[in-house]
Design a protein around this motif. Structure first.
Motif, PDB file in Angstrom:
ATOM      1  N   VAL A  61       7.492   3.633 -13.180  1.00  0.00           N
ATOM      2  CA  VAL A  61       6.928   4.662 -14.015  1.00  0.00           C
ATOM      3  C   VAL A  61       5.877   5.566 -13.324  1.00  0.00           C
ATOM      4  CG1 VAL A  61       4.907   4.626 -16.087  1.00  0.00           C
ATOM      5  CG2 VAL A  61       6.778   3.032 -15.732  1.00  0.00           C
ATOM      6  N   ALA A  62       5.900   6.904 -13.874  1.00  0.00           N
ATOM      7  CA  ALA A  62       5.237   7.940 -13.049  1.00  0.00           C
ATOM      8  C   ALA A  62       4.216   8.454 -14.085  1.00  0.00           C
ATOM      9  CB  ALA A  62       6.108   9.105 -12.761  1.00  0.00           C
ATOM     10  N   ALA A  63       3.017   8.615 -13.362  1.00  0.00           N
ATOM     11  CA  ALA A  63       1.824   9.319 -14.269  1.00  0.00           C
ATOM     12  C   ALA A  63       2.020  10.719 -14.123  1.00  0.00           C
ATOM     13  CB  ALA A  63       0.376   8.852 -13.364  1.00  0.00           C
ATOM     14  N   SER A  64       1.283  11.298 -15.335  1.00  0.00           N
ATOM     15  CA  SER A  64       1.118  12.640 -15.369  1.00  0.00           C
ATOM     16  C   SER A  64       0.040  13.176 -14.211  1.00  0.00           C
ATOM     17  CB  SER A  64       0.674  12.907 -16.551  1.00  0.00           C
ATOM     18  OG  SER A  64       0.393  14.347 -16.775  1.00  0.00           O
ATOM     19  N   GLU A  65       0.451  14.615 -14.064  1.00  0.00           N
ATOM     20  CA  GLU A  65      -0.732  15.163 -13.042  1.00  0.00           C
ATOM     21  C   GLU A  65      -1.790  15.663 -13.685  1.00  0.00           C
ATOM     22  OE1 GLU A  65      -0.035  15.448  -9.857  1.00  0.00           O
ATOM     23  OE2 GLU A  65       2.039  14.978  -9.668  1.00  0.00           O
TER      24      GLU A  65
ATOM     25  N   SER B 297      -2.732  -7.243 -14.385  1.00  0.00           N
ATOM     26  CA  SER B 297      -2.384  -7.220 -12.904  1.00  0.00           C
ATOM     27  C   SER B 297      -2.069  -5.546 -12.668  1.00  0.00           C
ATOM     28  CB  SER B 297      -1.263  -8.200 -12.826  1.00  0.00           C
ATOM     29  OG  SER B 297      -0.108  -7.646 -13.149  1.00  0.00           O
ATOM     30  N   HIS B 298      -1.967  -4.931 -13.553  1.00  0.00           N
ATOM     31  CA  HIS B 298      -1.629  -3.499 -13.108  1.00  0.00           C
ATOM     32  C   HIS B 298      -2.715  -2.830 -12.334  1.00  0.00           C
ATOM     33  CE1 HIS B 298      -0.101   0.633 -14.044  1.00  0.00           C
ATOM     34  NE2 HIS B 298      -1.498   1.024 -14.277  1.00  0.00           N
ATOM     35  N   VAL B 299      -2.312  -2.143 -11.284  1.00  0.00           N
ATOM     36  CA  VAL B 299      -3.117  -1.177 -10.430  1.00  0.00           C
ATOM     37  C   VAL B 299      -3.152  -0.039 -10.579  1.00  0.00           C
ATOM     38  CG1 VAL B 299      -3.466  -0.532  -7.833  1.00  0.00           C
ATOM     39  CG2 VAL B 299      -2.890  -3.083  -8.443  1.00  0.00           C
ATOM     40  N   ARG B 300      -1.749   0.617 -10.682  1.00  0.00           N
ATOM     41  CA  ARG B 300      -1.850   2.220 -10.871  1.00  0.00           C
ATOM     42  C   ARG B 300      -0.232   2.714 -10.929  1.00  0.00           C
ATOM     43  NH1 ARG B 300      -4.247   6.787 -11.758  1.00  0.00           N
ATOM     44  NH2 ARG B 300      -3.518   8.505 -11.033  1.00  0.00           N
ATOM     45  N   ASP B 301       0.114   3.546 -12.109  1.00  0.00           N
ATOM     46  CA  ASP B 301       1.221   4.134 -11.967  1.00  0.00           C
ATOM     47  C   ASP B 301       0.785   5.641 -11.407  1.00  0.00           C
ATOM     48  OD1 ASP B 301       2.580   2.597 -13.681  1.00  0.00           O
ATOM     49  OD2 ASP B 301       1.629   3.323 -15.445  1.00  0.00           O
ATOM     50  N   TYR B 302       1.582   5.798 -10.428  1.00  0.00           N
ATOM     51  CA  TYR B 302       1.276   7.052  -9.473  1.00  0.00           C
ATOM     52  C   TYR B 302       2.058   8.223  -9.968  1.00  0.00           C
ATOM     53  CZ  TYR B 302      -0.617   3.303  -6.328  1.00  0.00           C
ATOM     54  OH  TYR B 302      -1.242   2.411  -5.994  1.00  0.00           O
ATOM     55  N   SER B 303       1.549   9.488  -9.687  1.00  0.00           N
ATOM     56  CA  SER B 303       2.061  10.843 -10.093  1.00  0.00           C
ATOM     57  C   SER B 303       3.180  11.017  -8.797  1.00  0.00           C
ATOM     58  CB  SER B 303       1.197  11.950 -10.178  1.00  0.00           C
ATOM     59  OG  SER B 303       0.284  12.011  -9.091  1.00  0.00           O
ATOM     60  N   VAL B 304       3.828  11.869  -8.928  1.00  0.00           N
ATOM     61  CA  VAL B 304       4.902  12.333  -8.170  1.00  0.00           C
ATOM     62  C   VAL B 304       4.052  13.015  -7.017  1.00  0.00           C
ATOM     63  CG1 VAL B 304       6.840  14.291  -7.664  1.00  0.00           C
ATOM     64  CG2 VAL B 304       6.634  12.992  -9.773  1.00  0.00           C
ATOM     65  N   SER B 305       3.149  13.728  -7.124  1.00  0.00           N
ATOM     66  CA  SER B 305       2.401  14.418  -5.938  1.00  0.00           C
ATOM     67  C   SER B 305       1.726  13.257  -5.151  1.00  0.00           C
ATOM     68  CB  SER B 305       1.405  15.241  -6.469  1.00  0.00           C
ATOM     69  OG  SER B 305       0.339  14.636  -7.043  1.00  0.00           O
ATOM     70  N   GLU B 306       1.216  11.964  -5.699  1.00  0.00           N
ATOM     71  CA  GLU B 306       0.946  10.891  -5.088  1.00  0.00           C
ATOM     72  C   GLU B 306       1.806  10.143  -4.265  1.00  0.00           C
ATOM     73  OE1 GLU B 306      -3.234   9.356  -7.615  1.00  0.00           O
ATOM     74  OE2 GLU B 306      -1.094   9.026  -8.491  1.00  0.00           O
TER      75      GLU B 306
ATOM     76  N   ARG C  36       2.823  12.275  -1.333  1.00  0.00           N
ATOM     77  CA  ARG C  36       1.941  11.953  -0.178  1.00  0.00           C
ATOM     78  C   ARG C  36       1.875  10.509   0.401  1.00  0.00           C
ATOM     79  NH1 ARG C  36      -3.516  10.074  -0.597  1.00  0.00           N
ATOM     80  NH2 ARG C  36      -3.460  10.300  -2.825  1.00  0.00           N
ATOM     81  N   TYR C  37       2.115   9.392  -0.316  1.00  0.00           N
ATOM     82  CA  TYR C  37       2.030   8.198   0.077  1.00  0.00           C
ATOM     83  C   TYR C  37       3.245   7.952   1.151  1.00  0.00           C
ATOM     84  CZ  TYR C  37      -2.049   6.187  -2.341  1.00  0.00           C
ATOM     85  OH  TYR C  37      -3.355   6.008  -2.803  1.00  0.00           O
ATOM     86  N   VAL C  38       4.260   8.603   0.560  1.00  0.00           N
ATOM     87  CA  VAL C  38       5.583   8.140   1.447  1.00  0.00           C
ATOM     88  C   VAL C  38       5.640   8.908   2.742  1.00  0.00           C
ATOM     89  CG1 VAL C  38       7.934   8.778   1.268  1.00  0.00           C
ATOM     90  CG2 VAL C  38       6.939   7.748  -0.765  1.00  0.00           C
ATOM     91  N   GLY C  39       5.046  10.236   2.499  1.00  0.00           N
ATOM     92  CA  GLY C  39       4.988  10.914   3.840  1.00  0.00           C
ATOM     93  C   GLY C  39       4.010  10.116   4.755  1.00  0.00           C
TER      94      GLY C  39
ATOM     95  N   THR D 164       7.798   7.358 -21.796  1.00  0.00           N
ATOM     96  CA  THR D 164       6.913   7.948 -20.770  1.00  0.00           C
ATOM     97  C   THR D 164       7.873   8.232 -19.367  1.00  0.00           C
ATOM     98  OG1 THR D 164       5.234   7.092 -18.931  1.00  0.00           O
ATOM     99  CG2 THR D 164       6.906   5.444 -19.389  1.00  0.00           C
ATOM    100  N   ASP D 165       7.446   8.926 -18.436  1.00  0.00           N
ATOM    101  CA  ASP D 165       7.987   9.306 -17.544  1.00  0.00           C
ATOM    102  C   ASP D 165       8.448   8.158 -16.433  1.00  0.00           C
ATOM    103  OD1 ASP D 165       8.432  11.977 -18.112  1.00  0.00           O
ATOM    104  OD2 ASP D 165       6.661  12.621 -16.987  1.00  0.00           O
ATOM    105  N   MET D 166       9.747   8.392 -15.912  1.00  0.00           N
ATOM    106  CA  MET D 166      10.004   7.192 -14.775  1.00  0.00           C
ATOM    107  C   MET D 166      10.520   8.124 -13.256  1.00  0.00           C
ATOM    108  SD  MET D 166      12.672   4.197 -14.828  1.00  0.00           S
ATOM    109  CE  MET D 166      14.206   5.024 -14.613  1.00  0.00           C
ATOM    110  N   LEU D 167      10.011   7.584 -12.342  1.00  0.00           N
ATOM    111  CA  LEU D 167      10.560   8.533 -11.008  1.00  0.00           C
ATOM    112  C   LEU D 167      11.336   7.730 -10.487  1.00  0.00           C
ATOM    113  CD1 LEU D 167       9.888  10.964  -9.265  1.00  0.00           C
ATOM    114  CD2 LEU D 167       8.164   9.471  -7.980  1.00  0.00           C
ATOM    115  N   VAL D 168      12.493   8.478  -9.825  1.00  0.00           N
ATOM    116  CA  VAL D 168      13.514   7.936  -9.057  1.00  0.00           C
ATOM    117  C   VAL D 168      13.628   8.540  -7.732  1.00  0.00           C
ATOM    118  CG1 VAL D 168      15.666   7.310  -8.492  1.00  0.00           C
ATOM    119  CG2 VAL D 168      14.868   7.420 -10.744  1.00  0.00           C
TER     120      VAL D 168
END
Length: 261
Positions: free
Chosen positions: A152-156, A174-183, A186-189, A249-253
């Motif tokens: 699941v992807a968060a909005s910017e 137990s939820h921590v955070r849904d991350y946005s595309v920009s997040e 950044r984390y993957v990089g 909601t949005d989902m990121l692949v």
């Protein structure tokens, strides 16, 4: 010495939330179906005798989708009860190349460069330290290996982001955070992986089954419904909130690779 107390406490919360509901996740249509499975199968089919890590496997849907294409699939999850469900279902389906391993995403018990593919679907929003988990994913991935992160992807937009995180936490402690595309980018990089492609899908969630799957207490359920009715029209439109509480909601692949050195 690093403080592991918080990690142990969070792991206990995750197991409490998901362990008893492992069977429900095996039969959940949200988890069992998805256009992204065809993409995963197409890419894994191009790798000869692939060794796949299903990171945060849950009830094992990614593992089951890829088992007939891979030499081995390691189904890895924090919850022992989830892994029991995966092992039993794998046996029922004749997948003798699926191996269940228990542990946390931030500390993978595998050798460096030991997997051709690392997949994670609907798991990262539970990781206590997403940056560390992604660095671990890179460590165990072979040079040139494929990584796929689906969640699941968060909005910017702060307003929409705040709404999503709030209803997620009310439903599931137990939820921590849904991350946005920009997040995510950044984390993957920062983890040393290179993003090669990404796409978004829309994910429709039926309110009653979404709540029942997590055994959300009535007081939390009522709080979510109250919040849904009190937010502005901008939020209601963005999440396509129905009168019964169902929403979209949005989902990121996101696809990434570990570059050859």
């Amino acid at each position: 010495m690093p403080d592991t107390t918080g990690g142990a406490e969070h792991s206990a919360v995750v197991e409490r939330q998901f362990g008893a509901q492992a069977g429900a996740y095996l039969t959940s249509q949200v988890h069992a179906q998805g256009a992204e499975f065809a993409q995963l199968r197409e890419r894994v089919a191009q790798i000869d005798a692939a060794r796949v890590l299903d990171l945060g496997c849950g009830a094992g849907h990614v593992s089951f989708q890829l088992a007939d294409l891979a030499a081995e699939v390691v189904a890895y999850d924090l919850s022992p009860r989830m892994l029991d469900v995966v092992s039993e279902a794998a046996g029922d389906r004749g997948f003798d190349n699926i191996r269940a391993v228990q542990g946390v995403a931030e500390s993978l018990p595998f050798a460096d460069e030991s997997f051709d593919v690392v997949c994670s679907r609907f798991s990262a929003h539970h990781w206590r330290d997403v940056g560390l988990a992604l660095r671990e994913a890179r460590r165990v991935l072979k040079p040139g290996g494929l990584a796929a992160f689906i969640d699941v992807a968060a909005s910017e937009q702060p307003l929409l982001d705040s709404f999503l995180q709030t209803v997620e936490m009310l439903r599931d402690t137990s939820h921590v955070r849904d991350y946005s595309v920009s997040e995510w980018t950044r984390y993957v990089g920062e983890a040393g992986l290179s993003v090669t492609a990404s796409s978004r899908q829309r994910l429709r969630l039926d309110f009653e089954t979404w709540i029942a799957r997590m055994r959300t207490p009535n007081v939390m359920r009522d709080a979510i419904r109250h919040l849904q009715t009190q937010v502005g029209q901008e939020v209601r439109d963005a999440f396509e909130i129905d009168d019964d509480g169902s929403f979209t909601t949005d989902m990121l692949v996101l696809w990434a690779s570990r570059e050859h050195v």
